[in-house]
Write an enzyme that holds these catalytic residues in place. Structure first.
Site, short mmCIF file in Angstrom:
data_model
loop_
_atom_site.label_atom_id
_atom_site.label_comp_id
_atom_site.label_asym_id
_atom_site.label_seq_id
_atom_site.Cartn_x
_atom_site.Cartn_y
_atom_site.Cartn_z
N ASP A 31 43.17 44.88 28.49
CA ASP A 31 43.21 43.60 28.17
C ASP A 31 44.42 43.33 27.53
O ASP A 31 45.36 44.58 27.50
CB ASP A 31 42.13 43.23 27.23
CG ASP A 31 41.64 41.80 27.41
OD1 ASP A 31 42.38 40.95 27.82
OD2 ASP A 31 40.49 41.63 27.35
N GLU B 285 45.74 40.87 32.54
CA GLU B 285 47.05 40.24 32.12
C GLU B 285 46.82 38.81 32.17
O GLU B 285 47.56 38.20 31.61
CB GLU B 285 48.07 41.03 32.39
CG GLU B 285 49.41 40.68 31.88
CD GLU B 285 50.22 39.26 32.54
OE1 GLU B 285 51.39 39.02 32.16
OE2 GLU B 285 49.47 38.97 33.59
N TRP B 286 45.80 38.40 32.66
CA TRP B 286 45.31 36.73 32.68
C TRP B 286 46.44 36.03 33.50
O TRP B 286 46.74 34.72 33.64
CB TRP B 286 45.32 36.02 31.57
CG TRP B 286 44.55 36.71 30.33
CD1 TRP B 286 43.37 37.52 30.65
CD2 TRP B 286 44.98 37.07 28.91
NE1 TRP B 286 43.20 38.27 29.33
CE2 TRP B 286 43.90 37.87 28.35
CE3 TRP B 286 46.09 36.66 28.19
CZ2 TRP B 286 43.95 38.15 27.03
CZ3 TRP B 286 46.17 37.10 27.08
CH2 TRP B 286 45.27 38.03 26.46
N GLY B 287 47.32 36.69 34.36
CA GLY B 287 48.29 35.99 35.11
C GLY B 287 49.42 35.50 34.45
O GLY B 287 50.47 35.02 34.83
N GLU B 288 49.74 36.09 33.09
CA GLU B 288 50.73 35.43 32.44
C GLU B 288 52.19 35.72 32.81
O GLU B 288 52.90 34.79 32.58
CB GLU B 288 50.44 35.87 31.06
CG GLU B 288 49.51 35.10 30.35
CD GLU B 288 49.51 35.29 28.67
OE1 GLU B 288 50.01 36.24 28.21
OE2 GLU B 288 48.72 34.29 28.02
N ASP C 151 40.01 33.39 31.56
CA ASP C 151 38.61 33.88 31.90
C ASP C 151 37.69 32.73 32.55
O ASP C 151 37.94 31.50 32.45
CB ASP C 151 37.84 34.10 30.32
CG ASP C 151 38.33 35.27 29.49
OD1 ASP C 151 39.29 35.84 30.08
OD2 ASP C 151 37.72 35.42 28.37
C1 GLA Z 1 39.54 38.68 27.36
C2 GLA Z 1 39.18 39.00 28.77
C3 GLA Z 1 37.92 39.09 28.89
C4 GLA Z 1 37.00 39.63 28.02
C5 GLA Z 1 37.47 39.57 26.70
C6 GLA Z 1 36.88 40.52 25.62
O1 GLA Z 1 39.36 37.34 27.22
O2 GLA Z 1 39.98 38.11 29.57
O3 GLA Z 1 37.52 39.18 30.22
O4 GLA Z 1 37.42 41.12 28.24
O5 GLA Z 1 38.62 39.34 26.38
O6 GLA Z 1 36.90 40.23 24.32
#
Ligand code: GLA
Length: 658
Positions: free
Chosen positions: A149, A182-185, A204
């Protein structure tokens, strides 16, 4: 509005990415992760039970392999040797024993940490500057998959942080699938292929339709970056968690499979309904996801939320998904040629939800119910002639006001409904008949009936009816039932029936009123519901704060979140709409983000609008002339930059009526 595909897809020229040379994740990983269902409340019993269910209920046989633990599995402190320790209360047997148990079932085990000082939930240390010791512990315990993460990263560059863990994992010598969360950042699709095996492309997912849709729209244009060993990850599945209908979960699952996404079940399998279980276990849809050619479906077209996706497969077949984002049944279709199939006298289109082989001369179409997805696996060449004809059948309300969903049908107002059958096969079908059943007491008049006794290729038999909901039905919902029958040589009498739900709106306002005191006919919102007299907080209804724009508090108004749309039925009784609009202050102090546009439509016509308003802007007054309008539609867009923090207020929204 018709959106040309070229306008939707950024022009990307991508040099085929070089996957890590370790032969892992050659097809998208499949398995389970607890986060979507438990959050931090994860324990070893859930993981053991999930492994058992994988074996006992056929999920392992269907391809699900990794049983993964997310955040919060460790104690807040490392041990004397600097190693992570499993949370003593929830994982009393330790991680090694748990991994052993999962392995004993012939499955693989995955774990989680963050490329930061702490994980996202901040209950345990992250691996930043501890990459080697943590990777070695994971390898020693028998971990097969690491989700890494991005929280608490101290502002250090992503590429550096994620590469360090890649190298640490490699040093252990254990094959470990490496998932970059990495959420695409930092556009990981441009650098992730030689760092990990998959990368999150967005924030998410949540267990609701709007969020699923938002992620779909962000992930779909990234198709060129995916391939064997390096996948786009639009986040874990929500199927079975209860926030969507089974039809919506079928769409979510179909679209994730078309996009060659990892299929990580995010529900507690001990509680999932049989219907949702069947969604997760659909072997023919899973086979699209797991196809070894590893191509992510491309969007062939998207007209007003009617989507066509195509995914070429390793044996030359092409999977085609027809997805209806809207709330009205609609005919969606394409051709074998447009999907890239070779010329052929005929094609087999296998319906992967009905599990039936059908025959088509080249068009693949369906009347797709609201929020549903039809998925076909199309094969050029024989033996298509053995199959039943593909006949596209359905019941559709003919929309009467542009932009207003057709299924909003005011009492006393006639609207038109069509029940149709279109023969897409090489062979004819005979004796097509169509029927419509409306609720008792409704006025129904047939205005057109099919005349043909034979339907040839591409021909349609349609019946049309004028239907009027009677007085007294205001504020209710109802269903129209359509029926179709025909004969197909060798297949006898074929029958179909299906429904379209209708909303009969509340009676129009008799006097002037605040919008938040009226019942609306339809509502869509980017995050939780549109709120009355409070801002849009989070997903639960009623959890907002006082509507506040740049420090000014408004007692009345609507609290929306982009993308949003609220439809009011006015019946021509109102003359004006006024509001003070702007981005709410709710998350401003911490986030300094949020932008939106506000648009007011009187029937099909844009009657007032703002440019992009940001979290820094004061409210602006909007006024729209509504003389004669049957409907008012309040639309919020994300201002063109994604919808994070776009809490958007229609403050003091008021209708002048009577
Ligand atoms: C982030 C991630 C999620 C999950 C949470 C856990 O938000 O993107 O997928 O793993 O952390 O805290």
């Amino acid at each position: 509005m018709v959106i040309a595909v070229a306008a939707l897809l950024p022009v990307v020229s991508v040099t085929p990415a070089q996957a890590l040379p370790d032969g892992l994740a050659l097809t998208p990983p499949m398995g389970f992760n607890n986060w979507n269902t438990t959050g931090c409340a994860v324990d070893e019993q859930l993981i053991r039970d999930t492994a058992d269910i994988f074996v006992d209920k056929g999920l392992k046989a269907a391809g699900y392999e990794y049983v993964n633990v997310d955040d919060c599995w460790a104690e807040p402190e490392r041990d004397a040797d600097g190693r992570l320790q499993a949370n003593k209360a929830r994982f009393p047997s330790g991680i090694k024993a748990l991994a052993d148990y999962v392995h004993s079932k012939g499955l693989k085990f995955g774990i989680y940490t963050s490329a930061g000082t702490l994980t996202c939930a901040k209950t345990m240390p992250g691996a930043l500057d501890h990459e080697d010791v943590d990777a070695q512990a994971f390898a020693d315990w028998g971990v097969d998959y690491l989700k890494y993460d991005n929280c608490n990263n101290q502002g250090r560059p992503a590429l550096e942080r994620y590469t360090k863990m890649r190298d640490a994992l490699k040093k252990t010598g254990r094959p470990i699938v490496y998932s970059l969360c990495e959420w695409g950042e930092n556009k990981p699709w441009t650098w992730g292929a030689d760092v990990g095996h998959l990368w999150r492309t967005t924030g998410d997912i949540k267990d609701n339709w709007a969020k699923m849709l938002q992620i779909l729209k962000a992930n779909a244009p990234l198709a060129p970056y995916a391939g064997p060993g390096h996948w786009n990850d639009p986040d874990m599945l929500e199927v079975g968690n209860g926030g969507m209908t089974t039809e919506e979960y079928r769409s979510h699952f179909s679209l994730w499979a078309m996009m060659a996404a990892p299929l990580l079940i995010g529900a507690d399998l001990r509680k999932v309904s049989p219907a949702n279980f069947d969604v997760l276990r659909n072997a023919e849809v899973i086979a699209l996801d797991q196809d070894r050619r590893g191509v992510q479906a491309r969007v062939l077209s998207n007209q007003d939320g009617h989507w066509v996706f195509a995914k070429p497969l390793s044996n030359g077949d092409v999977a085609i998904a027809l997805f209806n984002e809207t709330t009205s049944s609609a005919t969606i279709g394409t051709t074998a040629a447009a999907a890239g199939l070779p010329r052929s006298a005929g094609y087999t289109a296998r319906d992967l939800w009905a599990h039936r082989d059908l025959q088509t001369a080249g068009r693949i179409s369906a009347v797709v119910p609201p929020h549903a997805t039809a998925v076909y696996r199309v094969h050029a060449g024989g033996p298509w002639w053995r199959n039943a004809p593909l006949v596209s059948t359905g019941v559709e309300v003919v929309p009467s006001v542009p932009g207003v969903p057709g299924e909003i049908t005011p009492a006393g107002q006639p609207f038109e409904v069509k029940v149709s059958a279109t023969d897409e096969a090489r062979v004819p079908v005979f004796d097509p008949r169509v029927t419509l059943t409306a609720p008792a007491g409704w006025h129904v008049e047939q205005v057109a009936r099919p005349r043909a006794v034979v339907l040839g290729t591409g021909e349609t038999a349609a019946g049309r009816w004028r239907v009027t909901p009677p007085a007294g039905t205001e504020g209710t919902t109802a269903a129209l039932r359509g029926g179709v029958s025909y004969r197909a040589l060798g297949f006898g009498q074929v029958t179909w029936s299906g429904e379209q739900q209708l909303t009969v709106p509340a009676a129009p306002p008799l006097t002037s009123a605040f919008a938040s005191d009226l019942r609306w006919a339809a509502e869509k919102n980017g995050y939780g519901p549109v709120e009355r007299d409070m801002s849009n907080g989070s997903i639960p209804a009623g959890d907002g704060k006082p509507l506040t724009i740049n420090g000014v508090v408004y007692p009345k108004g609507l609290g929306a979140h982009a993308p949003s749309e609220v439809v009011f039925y006015l019946g021509g009784r109102c003359t004006a709409f006024t509001a003070d609009v702007g981005v709410d202050d709710e998350r401003e102090a911490t986030n300094k983000q949020g932008s939106a546009t506000f648009e007011v439509y009187a029937d099909g016509v844009k009657a007032a609008s703002t440019g992009v308003r940001t979290w820094q802007d004061p409210a602006v007054p909007l006024a729209a002339d509504l003389h004669g309008a049957k409907y008012l539609r309040l639309v919020v867009t994300d201002g063109g930059d994604g919808n994070s923090y776009d809490r958007s207020d229609w403050a003091s929204a008021r209708l002048t009526c009577g």
